[in-house]
Design an enzyme around this catalytic site. Structure first.
Site, mmCIF file in Angstrom:
data_model
loop_
_atom_site.group_PDB
_atom_site.id
_atom_site.type_symbol
_atom_site.label_atom_id
_atom_site.label_comp_id
_atom_site.label_asym_id
_atom_site.label_seq_id
_atom_site.Cartn_x
_atom_site.Cartn_y
_atom_site.Cartn_z
ATOM 1 C CG HIS A 4 35.552 -6.204 35.602
ATOM 2 N ND1 HIS A 4 36.212 -5.046 35.298
ATOM 3 C CD2 HIS A 4 35.146 -6.741 34.419
ATOM 4 C CE1 HIS A 4 36.215 -4.886 33.983
ATOM 5 N NE2 HIS A 4 35.560 -5.902 33.425
ATOM 6 C CG HIS A 29 39.681 -17.656 -14.360
ATOM 7 N ND1 HIS A 29 38.648 -16.768 -14.414
ATOM 8 C CD2 HIS A 29 39.161 -18.812 -13.881
ATOM 9 C CE1 HIS A 29 37.532 -17.348 -13.994
ATOM 10 N NE2 HIS A 29 37.814 -18.595 -13.668
ATOM 11 C CG ASP A 33 33.049 -20.775 -11.982
ATOM 12 O OD1 ASP A 33 33.293 -20.758 -10.766
ATOM 13 O OD2 ASP A 33 33.934 -20.762 -12.853
ATOM 14 C CD GLU A 56 38.920 -20.196 -6.463
ATOM 15 O OE1 GLU A 56 38.090 -19.280 -6.558
ATOM 16 O OE2 GLU A 56 39.903 -20.305 -7.219
ATOM 17 C CG HIS A 57 37.140 -24.046 -8.061
ATOM 18 N ND1 HIS A 57 37.960 -23.016 -8.474
ATOM 19 C CD2 HIS A 57 35.896 -23.510 -7.936
ATOM 20 C CE1 HIS A 57 37.254 -21.911 -8.596
ATOM 21 N NE2 HIS A 57 35.998 -22.172 -8.277
ATOM 22 C CD GLN A 108 38.877 -22.387 -12.159
ATOM 23 O OE1 GLN A 108 39.172 -21.395 -11.512
ATOM 24 N NE2 GLN A 108 37.679 -22.540 -12.709
#
Length: 444
Positions: free
Chosen positions: A435, A277, A376, A342-343, A274
């Protein structure tokens, strides 16, 4: 490597953890202003604005947007022209992603009906969106996996038209000037395998605007999904409401929950996966074994020089990475839930032992062999995941993002007699007499 080390026994641990997790979501005023202008141009001038901005930003000249559309025959040719190993890898990944999302659709995207005691039939009808747009980054990067992860669940959901946009900027040496730009064959092949219906070689805020508002050539979509740069994210944020969007993603994250039984080199590389990235990506290790944390740190020092993106990995780990010593695995699980990564990798001898303790994560990888990288590309579940703690209340991209639910209400004559007085009372209490009258007019 000067990576942050924390211990839960420290009196200032909570403050230190918050500092580590902090990420500014403040948007750049210049980007926001530029995106607002581009979207306004596309909304007012359609194809002409798309052509002008594509020429400006990508160096691709075209007389019409039609020239920027890639025929499906070209997508098929790109697939058939791939080297055999790439063709097999892409096909295998595509089949696994498709199989997973078909199972997902069966589990959570079904309609239902039931009849109550008064003979009223109530239920839910699930229908796909009419048309969706998927954004795929282009240029220096090529992301065929993003094509599969965004298009396949839409196709499984039954969306009849999937429009893909991908920028194909001209090479700096000018050799690919004209209406083509630089097209990545893996991305085009992935679009063919995933069943994308139309592909336009445009990108940036102008592509988001074209999908959101529609032009003479590019049809308006109901939802836009897929990652992009800061301009794309700002554009998606601005058009939300005109169309649906998947999410506004922050930097990528991995949290490894380790009991000290997995090869520390494996964990080190998973943290790298990660960190490579970009400099804002976040990699964190939670572990109750101090000696094991030292072993992972040593493995990171040893392996870093072998990495082509070593400078990015180092900047990410030193800026936002963390090695956290916990009192126990139970406490590590509690901290993981606070972070909502996230992961989340559970690198443990008995990973499922800890699963009941884990509530918040985009994707959970169980055991020594479940590396995040498999998720991924080819495990099957979607890799478009909530970031920045939003896994507390949101989910991975899935088939359910490409369908909508309509309530079904079929009231019998007997049911109208039973429910009318209830509606009358509640409507009168809210001061809504029409109504109330609407319900009581049907009483026998």
């Amino acid at each position: 490597m000067k990576i942050t080390r924390l211990a839960t026994t420290a009196p200032d641990f909570d403050d230190s953890l918050q500092t580590l997790l902090h990420w500014s979501e403040d948007t750049d005023a210049g980007i926001e202003q530029a995106v607002a202008g581009i979207l306004a141009e596309v909304r007012a001038h359609g194809d002409a604005a798309v052509l002008a901005r594509t020429a400006q930003f990508d160096g691709v000249q075209a007389a019409s947007v039609t020239e920027l559309e890639i025929p499906r025959a070209d997508l098929q040719a790109a697939f058939e022209g791939l080297p055999a190993d790439q063709r097999l890898a892409l096909t295998t990944a595509s089949e696994r992603v498709r199989r997973y999302h078909k199972a997902q659709a069966e589990a959570c995207c079904q309609g239902f009906e039931f009849t109550d005691a008064q003979g009223n039939r109530l239920g839910q009808q699930v229908t796909p969106l009419d048309r969706v747009g998927i954004y795929v980054p282009g240029g220096k990067a090529a992301y065929p996996s993003s094509v599969l992860m965004n298009a396949i669940p839409a196709l499984v959901a039954g969306v009849p038209e999937i429009i893909m946009v991908v920028p194909t900027p001209a090479r700096r040496d000018g050799s690919s000037q004209g209406s083509r730009g630089e097209r990545n064959p893996l991305v085009l092949a992935a679009a063919y395998l995933a069943g994308v219906h139309r592909v336009f070689t445009i990108g940036g805020a102008q592509a988001v605007g074209a999908l959101a508002y529609g032009t003479a050539t590019i049809p308006r979509v109901d939802k836009i999904t897929g990652p992009g740069n800061a301009y794309v994210a700002a554009a998606k944020r601005r058009v939300f409401g005109q169309v649906g969007i998947d999410m506004i993603a922050g930097p990528s994250e991995i949290l490894v929950l380790a009991d000290g039984t997995v090869d520390p080199s494996w964990v080190a590389m998973d943290l790298f996966s990660q960190a490579e990235h970009d400099e804002l990506a976040q990699s964190i290790l939670l572990c109750p074994d101090a000696a094991y944390i030292d072993a992972v740190a040593a493995a990171m020092e040893r392996l870093l020089p072998e990495m082509p993106r070593a400078a990015v990995i180092r900047a990410s780990l030193e800026g936002r990475g963390g090695l956290i010593h916990t009192r126990s695995m139970e406490e590590a699980c509690d901290i993981s839930n606070r972070i909502a990564p996230e992961h989340l990798e559970v690198s443990a001898a008995q990973p499922r032992q800890w699963l009941p303790h884990l509530r918040h994560a985009g994707a959970i990888f169980l055991g020594a062999y479940a590396s995040e990288s498999l998720g991924d590309y080819c495990a099957g579940p979607n890799h478009v995941l909530p970031t920045s703690g939003t896994a507390r209340f949101s989910s991975p991209l899935g088939v359910y993002d490409f369908v909508k639910r309509s309530s079904l209400i079929d009231i019998s004559a007997q049911g109208a007699q039973a429910l009318g007085p209830v509606a009358d009372t509640l409507a009168q209490g809210e001061g809504l007499q029409a109504h109330a009258r609407s319900a009581t007019m049907r009483l026998a």
